[in-house]
Design an enzyme around this catalytic site. Sequence first.
Site, short mmCIF file in Angstrom:
data_model
loop_
_atom_site.label_atom_id
_atom_site.label_comp_id
_atom_site.label_asym_id
_atom_site.label_seq_id
_atom_site.Cartn_x
_atom_site.Cartn_y
_atom_site.Cartn_z
N GLY A 287 10.66 -74.40 -45.14
CA GLY A 287 9.23 -74.24 -44.90
C GLY A 287 8.92 -73.53 -43.60
O GLY A 287 9.68 -72.69 -43.13
N SER A 288 7.83 -73.98 -42.97
CA SER A 288 7.21 -73.21 -41.89
C SER A 288 8.10 -72.97 -40.67
O SER A 288 7.80 -72.09 -39.87
CB SER A 288 5.95 -73.90 -41.42
OG SER A 288 5.12 -74.14 -42.53
#
Lengths: 572, 133
Positions: A287-288
Amino acid sequence: MTDITSFQFQSVDKNVSKMDVARLRLIWAIALFSLGFMVLIGRTLELGLADPVGAVRKTVATKSGRTVIAPVQMARADIVDRNGEILATNLETSSLAVDATMIKDPKGLARKLAEIIPDVPLATFEKRLSSGKKFVWLKRKLSPAQKWKVNALGEVGLKFEREEERIYPHGRLAAHVLGYVDVDGNGLAGLEHYFDDEMKAGSSQVDIGDRTLRTSLDIRVQFALADELSAAMRAHSAVGGAGLVMDVKSGEVIAMVSLPDYDPNDIRGISKEALFNRATKGVYELGSTFKTFTFAAALDEGVVTLNDGYDATKPLRISRFLIQDDHPKARYLSVPEIFTYSSNIGTAQMALDLGTERQQEFLNNIGLLQPAPIEITEVGAPMYPTNWRKVSTMTISYGHGIAVSPLQLATGISAMVNGGRLIPATLIHQTDGVREGKQVIKPSTSRQIRQLLRMVVKKGTGSKASAIGYRVGGKTGTAEKAAAGGYNEKLLISSFVGAFPMDDPQYVVFALLDEPKGIKETHGFRGGGWTAAPVVKNVILRASPILGIAPKEEDEGLYRQIAMKIHDDKKR
Amino acid sequence: MRKGLVILASFIAVAAGVAVLLLKLAVHEKEQELKALHVQIKRDQEAIRVLEAEWAYKTSPSKLQDKSLRFLALMPPKPDQIILTPAVVPLRPTGEEVDSNVDVLLPERIRKKIEEATKGKSRHKSSREGKAL
């Protein structure tokens, strides 16, 4: 007459010559003996006057006049942590065998043995004792108390064989790094497996110095990480967790945790789940946290500057995908804001400006597309699309559609904050503390990334990681788990990668929770900022005094410029 | 004369023989001693290994934490409780500093001894002469 006299003369003559011969021989003999004694005397004098140390040196190894006795040779080298704390060692132990032909009452003896050694069933003892064989193992590796009791039975048919047992004094701690050995002392996992040949005695392979393998781990930090991570895992009922602490200047792994773990002292009946090393073998869409790399590439290539921005008012639609924000601001965002508020929309647009090729090259450069080179054999290969399309570029920019191991991510983040040098992770203690690495981004870009990471903790999604005084920077990551034909939004991989102190980064701390559940304390949230960030914060608070990082008042001037570009909507 | 020489020579030979024999026995004895020492050292080394492993087991961080929670009323330090150098401690008593480390002060009784030894030469600073920040 003449004959007689001549005979006499001859005989006298002969007598004389015989005496001469005898005397001559005697002289020769005396001469030889004297020579022999001379040699003996000479040798005695030589020995008497010689330097005693030099003479001894030939038989026993000495060092400056003192006799040095070779240390006890064990079948396997010890493993110690960076401070010399023993992590794995070999101890002498006894195994019990039996000459079954000498046993008169197998049943009675079996009953007595079963009382002393409860973990072997009575039937097994009976079968082995009445087998009639000359040599049968009854129990490998007895405890000293058991040996004492068996000895007290006084049964002549029982024999003790000297064996060595591998002991891991810290039990579960660092189990995935160390690995384990089988009953015959062959390394089967972790460092034990990777350095199996080197650790066995008499091996002429790579020298591991003083017959101990000094790892880069610090067992105290390892415990802090394991303790915090397992507490968070319990609190959020997660199925697993992984954590790393890495030295950004030498690539040394100070701590590496994978949960659930196992006790290498007793490897019977351990589930595959527990043996699986999530920190190196597990690959996850993280993810981020990946946005750090997208930003670094874009800033380094000059695609954007910190003064630019992107429109993030509404979700992006690309073919059948919809890219939206987890923390929507629904407005135009500056580049620092995109990072701080973790905007997928802004990052995806930035990745489009960067281009597929440059993105691919950058990720390849920082080693995210190859398995991590590390000294254990359980290393997972990253997963990424073979056909790297435009939509892949966009999703990979915020960490979806590419799966890497936590170790790879931590190595990459280290390179982002340490001035741009990619230093491969290692589990071996580096004596000089600094290693050369490939320059992957400019030092100036690294400085900007440090500011951005610090802003995430000061103002953005990572505020729960703020360990006061230690100037923590980091990035949250929350990804949905891939399921058949898409993503399962109920199951998350929540992670946080932090670095500290941000004015001169020394360590990267990474924490990952697999399928955390929301709880009351986190208001039901289960993203990286709520679950993994506090772990990183607590680890930093606990480990900093050990690692020698002092809390300090922050130089606000470092971040003033960038802070001005971040507008907090709530404050207005 | 000649007879005397023979007797002397044989006497020396016997004496030398006995001396060498005694020397040999003495060396043998020393060797045995050395061997015994080697065995003892090996055994001690084995014991040290076991003790080291036991020490590592008993001082494992998880066990120490457990004991600390049970027997000590100590909590992990907060960042503001950690200082870089003892010199910034408010009202820190001054005194005789240890040569190797200026941050370490000598205990009172040693300081007094030094004071007595240097009496008359120079007036010593009082240890309660606090230094406020």
